[in-house]
Design a protein around this motif. Structure first.
Motif, PDB file in Angstrom:
ATOM      1  N   VAL A  77       0.859  -1.185   0.000  1.00 35.24           N
ATOM      2  CA  VAL A  77       0.000   0.000   0.000  1.00 35.24           C
ATOM      3  C   VAL A  77       0.898   1.238   0.000  1.00 35.24           C
ATOM      4  O   VAL A  77       1.457   1.600   1.039  1.00 35.24           O
ATOM      5  N   ALA A  78       1.022   1.871  -1.148  1.00 34.10           N
ATOM      6  CA  ALA A  78       1.912   3.034  -1.256  1.00 34.10           C
ATOM      7  C   ALA A  78       1.101   4.329  -1.259  1.00 34.10           C
ATOM      8  O   ALA A  78       0.901   4.954  -0.226  1.00 34.10           O
ATOM      9  N   ALA A 153       5.542   8.446  -0.104  1.00 38.17           N
ATOM     10  CA  ALA A 153       5.351   7.019   0.174  1.00 38.17           C
ATOM     11  C   ALA A 153       6.576   6.234  -0.280  1.00 38.17           C
ATOM     12  O   ALA A 153       7.657   6.391   0.277  1.00 38.17           O
ATOM     13  N   PHE A 154       6.418   5.404  -1.307  1.00 38.06           N
ATOM     14  CA  PHE A 154       7.564   4.645  -1.822  1.00 38.06           C
ATOM     15  C   PHE A 154       7.303   4.186  -3.250  1.00 38.06           C
ATOM     16  O   PHE A 154       6.154   3.992  -3.663  1.00 38.06           O
ATOM     17  N   ASP A 155       8.366   4.043  -4.007  1.00 35.22           N
ATOM     18  CA  ASP A 155       8.348   3.443  -5.331  1.00 35.22           C
ATOM     19  C   ASP A 155       9.018   2.079  -5.245  1.00 35.22           C
ATOM     20  O   ASP A 155       9.652   1.740  -4.233  1.00 35.22           O
ATOM     21  N   LEU A 156       8.902   1.302  -6.312  1.00 36.13           N
ATOM     22  CA  LEU A 156       9.434  -0.053  -6.322  1.00 36.13           C
ATOM     23  C   LEU A 156      10.196  -0.350  -7.598  1.00 36.13           C
ATOM     24  O   LEU A 156       9.824   0.124  -8.676  1.00 36.13           O
ATOM     25  N   GLU A 157      11.239  -1.143  -7.469  1.00 39.02           N
ATOM     26  CA  GLU A 157      11.808  -1.865  -8.604  1.00 39.02           C
ATOM     27  C   GLU A 157      11.374  -3.318  -8.460  1.00 39.02           C
ATOM     28  O   GLU A 157      11.355  -3.863  -7.351  1.00 39.02           O
ATOM     29  N   ILE A 158      11.061  -3.937  -9.601  1.00 36.74           N
ATOM     30  CA  ILE A 158      10.667  -5.348  -9.611  1.00 36.74           C
ATOM     31  C   ILE A 158      11.563  -6.043 -10.625  1.00 36.74           C
ATOM     32  O   ILE A 158      11.201  -6.204 -11.804  1.00 36.74           O
ATOM     33  N   PRO A 159      12.766  -6.459 -10.213  1.00 34.86           N
ATOM     34  CA  PRO A 159      13.760  -6.946 -11.174  1.00 34.86           C
ATOM     35  C   PRO A 159      13.311  -8.160 -11.976  1.00 34.86           C
ATOM     36  O   PRO A 159      13.690  -8.302 -13.152  1.00 34.86           O
ATOM     37  N   TYR A 165       7.692   0.584 -10.388  1.00 31.38           N
ATOM     38  CA  TYR A 165       6.375   1.098 -10.041  1.00 31.38           C
ATOM     39  C   TYR A 165       6.543   2.469  -9.403  1.00 31.38           C
ATOM     40  O   TYR A 165       7.378   2.659  -8.507  1.00 31.38           O
ATOM     41  N   THR A 166       5.749   3.434  -9.867  1.00 30.45           N
ATOM     42  CA  THR A 166       5.705   4.761  -9.271  1.00 30.45           C
ATOM     43  C   THR A 166       4.262   5.237  -9.323  1.00 30.45           C
ATOM     44  O   THR A 166       3.395   4.561  -9.904  1.00 30.45           O
TER      45      THR A 166
END
Length: 263
Positions: A77-78, A153-159, A165-166
């Motif tokens: 949940v970002a 909040a936060f972003d993600l890398e999904i290698p 994800y932003t």
């Protein structure tokens, strides 16, 4: 991965686009709600990890039915802290920024605004966070994520699927830009994606996009700053942006951007 290389499953509310990466499948849920929200499901070895939450009651119910009988390892949940009735028994992950954003910060203000605007169609319940994320790597449901804290909040890398994800991109729609400094920060972020050559850019208000879309958004943001510098107030700014981009959707986001640029 080509951003149009997916199969489609229609739900009672919205539709699902399924991308097959081999060991991992990406289920991209277009909710079709008034905010054009997008929710992402990552499936690996029969387990699911959900990125973001639907916030409208119809899409909460539709996605819940889609996941019925499937194992959900967690919900990240970002930026979309509402919709707390979605998967109430699943582990909920966020960093401290995201939790504060949804309960006390700008996210709460948006939740209150949307609840007033949409009434019972919107679920203002805030997700209770059961697992706190830190900067860096996290493994959920057998999938490796790299968490990057942002101001909200936060972003993600999904290698494993060569994706990031932003919150927002949208190469042919308006998005919330909180002034010229924020525009510069988004531009720097998008240029970083381009340098790193990521395959897909996932955002919670648009279908998966690619690096050509990132380039288009950079051009839009540069134009936005130039238009703002030539305008005296929010009304003239909005009119000029609409004249420059007449086919863009997301007028409500343009209204918010005008408010940030001109107070």
């Amino acid at each position: 991965m080509n951003k149009t290389d997916y199969t489609t499953v229609r739900l009672d509310q919205g539709e699902m686009h399924i991308y097959d990466f081999g060991g991992v499948k990406l289920h991209a849920y277009q909710t079709g709600d008034p905010l054009a929200d997008e929710v992402f499901l990552l499936e690996k070895e029969g387990r699911f990890v959900v990125v973001e939450s639907p916030c409208f009651t119809d899409s909460v119910a539709a996605l819940g039915r889609y996941l019925a009988g499937r194992e959900v390892a967690g919900v990240l949940v970002a930026y979309h802290g509402a919709g707390g009735t979605f998967l109430p028994d699943a582990p909920k992950y966020a960093n401290a920024n995201a939790a504060q954003y949804a309960r006390q910060g700008g996210g709460k203000a948006l939740i209150d605004q949307f609840a007033a605007a949409f009434g019972s169609a919107f679920d203002p319940t805030v997700h209770p966070i059961t697992h706190t994320l830190s900067e860096g790597e996290a493994a959920i449901g057998g999938i490796r994520f790299i968490v990057h804290q942002t101001a909200e909040a936060f972003d993600l890398e999904i290698p494993e699927i060569d994706a990031v994800y932003t919150h927002m991109l949208g190469h042919d729609c308006h998005s919330i830009v909180a002034g010229p400094g924020h525009a510069d920060a988004i531009i720097a972020q998008l240029r970083g994606y381009i340098r790193n050559g990521c395959g897909l850019i996932l955002t919670s208000h648009y279908t998966p996009e690619d690096l050509k879309d990132a380039q288009a958004k950079i051009r839009y943001l540069e134009q936005l700053k130039a238009i703002a510098a030539s305008c005296a107030d929010g009304a003239s700014f909005k009119a000029a942006v609409q004249a420059r981009y007449p086919a863009y959707s997301g007028e409500n986001y343009l209204d918010m951007t005008a408010g940030y640029f001109f107070g």
